[in-house]
Design a protein around this motif. Sequence first.
Motif, mmCIF file in Angstrom:
data_model
loop_
_atom_site.group_PDB
_atom_site.id
_atom_site.type_symbol
_atom_site.label_atom_id
_atom_site.label_comp_id
_atom_site.label_asym_id
_atom_site.label_seq_id
_atom_site.Cartn_x
_atom_site.Cartn_y
_atom_site.Cartn_z
ATOM 1 N N SER A 161 0.982 -1.339 -0.070
ATOM 2 C CA SER A 161 -0.048 -0.046 -0.044
ATOM 3 C C SER A 161 0.865 1.264 -0.108
ATOM 4 O O SER A 161 0.409 2.404 -0.059
ATOM 5 N N GLY A 162 2.174 1.180 0.030
ATOM 6 C CA GLY A 162 2.959 2.370 -0.047
ATOM 7 C C GLY A 162 4.249 2.088 0.102
ATOM 8 O O GLY A 162 4.920 0.650 0.322
ATOM 9 N N VAL A 163 5.139 3.033 0.264
ATOM 10 C CA VAL A 163 6.737 2.675 0.207
ATOM 11 C C VAL A 163 7.013 3.588 1.581
ATOM 12 O O VAL A 163 7.017 5.108 1.441
ATOM 13 N N ASP A 200 7.987 8.738 6.864
ATOM 14 C CA ASP A 200 7.029 9.323 5.856
ATOM 15 C C ASP A 200 6.831 7.972 4.787
ATOM 16 O O ASP A 200 7.653 7.170 4.420
ATOM 17 N N ILE A 201 5.408 7.759 4.378
ATOM 18 C CA ILE A 201 5.024 6.734 3.581
ATOM 19 C C ILE A 201 4.530 7.404 2.188
ATOM 20 O O ILE A 201 3.646 8.034 2.111
ATOM 21 N N ILE A 202 5.399 7.021 1.019
ATOM 22 C CA ILE A 202 5.265 7.757 -0.139
ATOM 23 C C ILE A 202 3.824 6.806 -0.841
ATOM 24 O O ILE A 202 4.169 5.577 -1.012
ATOM 25 N N THR A 203 3.047 7.518 -1.612
ATOM 26 C CA THR A 203 1.922 6.651 -2.094
ATOM 27 C C THR A 203 1.709 7.169 -3.464
ATOM 28 O O THR A 203 1.117 6.677 -4.091
ATOM 29 N N LYS A 204 2.521 8.454 -4.000
ATOM 30 C CA LYS A 204 2.541 8.606 -5.491
ATOM 31 C C LYS A 204 3.611 9.476 -5.714
ATOM 32 O O LYS A 204 4.186 10.047 -5.056
ATOM 33 N N GLU A 251 0.397 6.021 -8.978
ATOM 34 C CA GLU A 251 0.404 5.229 -7.428
ATOM 35 C C GLU A 251 1.416 4.445 -7.259
ATOM 36 O O GLU A 251 1.976 3.522 -8.022
ATOM 37 N N ILE A 252 2.036 4.536 -5.791
ATOM 38 C CA ILE A 252 3.145 3.668 -5.554
ATOM 39 C C ILE A 252 2.790 2.802 -4.386
ATOM 40 O O ILE A 252 2.231 3.467 -3.399
ATOM 41 N N THR A 253 2.814 1.608 -4.619
ATOM 42 C CA THR A 253 2.409 0.729 -3.647
ATOM 43 C C THR A 253 3.517 -0.284 -3.297
ATOM 44 O O THR A 253 3.537 -0.780 -2.026
ATOM 45 N N ALA A 296 10.446 2.027 -8.032
ATOM 46 C CA ALA A 296 11.722 1.872 -9.125
ATOM 47 C C ALA A 296 11.128 2.001 -10.402
ATOM 48 O O ALA A 296 11.823 2.640 -11.326
ATOM 49 N N GLU A 297 10.065 1.449 -10.907
ATOM 50 C CA GLU A 297 9.572 1.656 -12.066
ATOM 51 C C GLU A 297 9.066 3.067 -12.594
ATOM 52 O O GLU A 297 9.343 3.113 -13.524
ATOM 53 N N ALA A 298 8.593 3.878 -11.656
ATOM 54 C CA ALA A 298 8.087 5.030 -11.895
ATOM 55 C C ALA A 298 9.428 5.835 -12.136
ATOM 56 O O ALA A 298 9.401 6.677 -13.086
#
Length: 348
Positions: free
Chosen positions: A277-279, A299-303, A308-310, A316-318
């Motif tokens: 659900s995030g990083v 912090d939890i990165i979500t976008k 969307e970052i899950t 890494a792909e983004a």
Amino acid sequence: MDASLVRRVLMPVTAAVCAAALFGGCTGSPKESASPQAAPKAANDLEADYEKVIRNVLPSVVQIQAGDSIGSGVVYDDKGHVVTNAHVVGAEKSFNVTVATGELELTAQLVSSYPEQDLAVIKLDKVPQGLKAAKLGDSSKVEVGQIVLAMGSPLGLSSSVTQGIVSAVGRTVREGEDGSGTGATISNMVQTSAAINPGNSGGALVNLDSELIGIPTLEAVDPGLGGVATGIGFAIPVSTVKSIADQMIKNGEVTHSGRAALGITARTVLDDSYQPSGVAVVSVAKGGPAQKAGIRPGDIITKLGSTEITSVMSLAEALASASPGEKVAVTYLRGGEEGRVEVTLGEA
């Protein structure tokens, strides 16, 4: 693309077989085949184009034996440098190389390997007479629908050629980490329908102008059946090959990756259903892009932008599709509250 969908195309040397490649033309219907003159001129012209490309390029494609594995490589210059995949060279430093200009094996040494982009350069200890460097193409001119040929040593069958088209460009693909894969996330890859099989790794994907447009690296795998997904292969674009290889040859290493980075270490966060659900940011590099933008550990990165970052892999792909110096919005959670900052991406 998920790691389960792609796999390297390196093969064990124990499975290698020496064989000569046979090439034949196409025939029409029984009535047409009775008269050679009845074959359409366009078909004859295309066949002649294929034969010309094979004559021009095949002398630049080599077979590389690295320990117990076999892969392919492409002669990069007249000084004996050969570009291939990092997963072909593996942890080896010395190699046996068979070139198209002679039957005897040559020896080569590692110049540098860059697993992050799955590329490597080796150098022949002795440059044989007649060694021919490949002609490099222009990645910006590669278009969907172009006819391409893949050359290499699939299943140990040296100097083999397959044909297909460019199926897509700009793919971001992740290598698997199972076995001896590098786990690299590679952007701007060329997707092709040309058959790519174990042993093709590091070979040549060329257009009908006899120009190298990519290094075949991955074959797709059906995630349901676990077998190869026929007609779906991927090649590292020649623009990336040139950038990385030139640095390796000049500096002995890659000094400018061209890969965007946030400057963090991170881990994947799971939700209550145990789904990614995030990083979560574990640490930030001092003076790095994330720290400068105010991102903190915890912090939890979500976008990233609108993506969307899950998971760490989706991040890494983004980032693989972005460039150093690019400004991008990062959405994150801090203490359960959402925040958003603009980050100027650094270089990995």
